[in-house]
Motif scaffolding. Structure first.
Motif, PDB file in Angstrom:
ATOM      1  N   LYS A   1      -5.315   4.327 -12.534  1.00 26.09           N
ATOM      2  CA  LYS A   1      -6.043   4.076 -11.284  1.00 26.09           C
ATOM      3  C   LYS A   1      -5.707   5.178 -10.275  1.00 26.09           C
ATOM      4  CE  LYS A   1      -6.675   0.723  -7.587  1.00 26.09           C
ATOM      5  NZ  LYS A   1      -6.215  -0.546  -6.999  1.00 26.09           N
ATOM      6  N   THR A   2      -6.722   5.781  -9.732  1.00 20.92           N
ATOM      7  CA  THR A   2      -6.566   6.758  -8.645  1.00 20.92           C
ATOM      8  C   THR A   2      -7.069   6.096  -7.365  1.00 20.92           C
ATOM      9  OG1 THR A   2      -6.953   8.595 -10.184  1.00 20.92           O
ATOM     10  CG2 THR A   2      -7.155   9.055  -7.817  1.00 20.92           C
ATOM     11  N   PRO A   3      -6.156   5.822  -6.403  1.00 18.91           N
ATOM     12  CA  PRO A   3      -6.617   5.102  -5.212  1.00 18.91           C
ATOM     13  C   PRO A   3      -7.563   5.974  -4.369  1.00 18.91           C
ATOM     14  CG  PRO A   3      -4.353   5.811  -4.930  1.00 18.91           C
ATOM     15  CD  PRO A   3      -4.739   6.118  -6.350  1.00 18.91           C
ATOM     16  N   GLY A   4      -8.447   5.319  -3.663  1.00 17.81           N
ATOM     17  CA  GLY A   4      -9.367   6.024  -2.760  1.00 17.81           C
ATOM     18  C   GLY A   4      -8.636   6.545  -1.515  1.00 17.81           C
ATOM     19  N   GLN A   5      -9.205   7.559  -0.907  1.00 21.17           N
ATOM     20  CA  GLN A   5      -8.616   8.159   0.301  1.00 21.17           C
ATOM     21  C   GLN A   5      -9.672   8.210   1.397  1.00 21.17           C
ATOM     22  OE1 GLN A   5      -6.973  11.963  -0.617  1.00 21.17           O
ATOM     23  NE2 GLN A   5      -5.294  11.138  -1.862  1.00 21.17           N
TER      24      GLN A   5
ATOM     25  N   TYR B   1     -14.289  10.562   2.760  1.00 22.41           N
ATOM     26  CA  TYR B   1     -13.901   9.424   1.902  1.00 22.41           C
ATOM     27  C   TYR B   1     -14.010   9.844   0.444  1.00 22.41           C
ATOM     28  CZ  TYR B   1     -14.083   4.957  -0.495  1.00 22.41           C
ATOM     29  OH  TYR B   1     -13.852   3.914  -1.364  1.00 22.41           O
ATOM     30  N   GLN B   2     -12.923   9.641  -0.299  1.00 24.82           N
ATOM     31  CA  GLN B   2     -12.904   9.874  -1.734  1.00 24.82           C
ATOM     32  C   GLN B   2     -12.748   8.521  -2.438  1.00 24.82           C
ATOM     33  OE1 GLN B   2      -9.815  12.645  -2.676  1.00 24.82           O
ATOM     34  NE2 GLN B   2     -10.836  14.375  -1.626  1.00 24.82           N
ATOM     35  N   GLN B   3     -13.720   8.237  -3.320  1.00 23.46           N
ATOM     36  CA  GLN B   3     -13.734   6.936  -3.984  1.00 23.46           C
ATOM     37  C   GLN B   3     -12.554   6.792  -4.939  1.00 23.46           C
ATOM     38  OE1 GLN B   3     -17.483   6.402  -5.913  1.00 23.46           O
ATOM     39  NE2 GLN B   3     -17.888   4.483  -4.884  1.00 23.46           N
ATOM     40  N   SER B   4     -12.118   5.559  -5.071  1.00 25.43           N
ATOM     41  CA  SER B   4     -11.058   5.298  -6.056  1.00 25.43           C
ATOM     42  C   SER B   4     -11.646   5.352  -7.477  1.00 25.43           C
ATOM     43  CB  SER B   4     -10.415   3.935  -5.798  1.00 25.43           C
ATOM     44  OG  SER B   4     -11.387   2.906  -5.916  1.00 25.43           O
ATOM     45  N   LYS B   5     -10.782   5.685  -8.445  1.00 26.66           N
ATOM     46  CA  LYS B   5     -11.210   5.787  -9.844  1.00 26.66           C
ATOM     47  C   LYS B   5     -10.320   4.892 -10.714  1.00 26.66           C
ATOM     48  CE  LYS B   5     -12.893  10.555  -9.542  1.00 26.66           C
ATOM     49  NZ  LYS B   5     -12.742  11.940 -10.070  1.00 26.66           N
ATOM     50  N   LEU B   6     -10.953   4.290 -11.716  1.00 25.17           N
ATOM     51  CA  LEU B   6     -10.219   3.450 -12.674  1.00 25.17           C
ATOM     52  C   LEU B   6     -10.641   3.852 -14.089  1.00 25.17           C
ATOM     53  CD1 LEU B   6      -8.283   1.077 -13.163  1.00 25.17           C
ATOM     54  CD2 LEU B   6     -10.254  -0.451 -13.049  1.00 25.17           C
TER      55      LEU B   6
END
Length: 197
Positions: free
Chosen positions: A19-23, A164-169
């Motif tokens: 998981k890459t959290p959003g920023q 805004y950078q979306q989170s990735k899973l």
């Protein structure tokens, strides 16, 4: 008696997740603000004050007069004294003319009048007298006209900058499922054979 034993080993499948959290980044630039304040319009009209001091009476009482005025006063006093002297001498002459008419004691009387002065009592006098110096004061006048000017304000706002950078899973198969089956103490003797497995 050794009975055959069945061993089953099972391994479940495992799922892995990255998981890459959003920023979220928000930046608010400052607004551009320009303020200028025009000075007030100020007008001052002033009539200066005036102080007048009159010391002429005090100078006269102290016998402090100018040369021209002193000469005038001395001449006036001289004329008056001369007139009094002429009048006195003429009066004494008239009295002396009457001696032959039997006016007794005229010479003694004239001598007494010219020899003794009247007694003058001592008197105290304040020099100069009260209020001999006169003051006149004009306070003048001041008129002030003030007109205020409003400030001039120019404001330019800036919109906020949003990044805004979306989170990735990411989901993946980390471990496969597996099943192992084996036998313990299983011989063919049990099955009618002598061979042991």
């Amino acid at each position: 008696m050794n009975l055959p034993k069945l061993n089953i080993t099972q391994q479940s499948a495992m799922i892995g997740m990255n998981k890459t959290p959003g920023q979220l980044s928000i930046r608010q630039p400052h607004a551009e603000l320009h303020i200028s304040q025009p000075p007030a319009n100020l007008k001052i009209h002033r009539r200066p004050s005036k102080l007048t001091i009159d010391q002429s009476q005090a100078f006269k009482e102290l016998n402090m007069v100018g040369p021209v005025e002193a000469i005038k006063e001395a001449a006036q006093e001289g004329k008056q004294k001369a007139a009094e002297g002429v009048s006195r001498i003429a009066n004494e002459g008239d009295q002396l003319m009457r001696i032959e008419k039997g006016a007794n004691g005229v010479i003694a009387q004239i001598s007494e009048n010219n020899s003794f002065n009247d007694y003058q009592p001592i008197q105290m006098k304040w020099i100069p007298s009260n209020f001999a110096v006169k003051f006149d004061y004009d306070p003048g006048d001041v008129q002030i006209e003030a007109n205020a000017n409003k400030p001039i304000i120019n404001a330019t706002p800036h919109q906020p900058e949003i990044d805004y950078q979306q989170s990735k899973l990411d989901i993946y198969l980390q471990q496969d499922n597996q099943i192992d089956i084996n036998f313990d103490n299983l011989t063919y003797k049990n099955l009618g054979f002598e061979m042991e497995i």
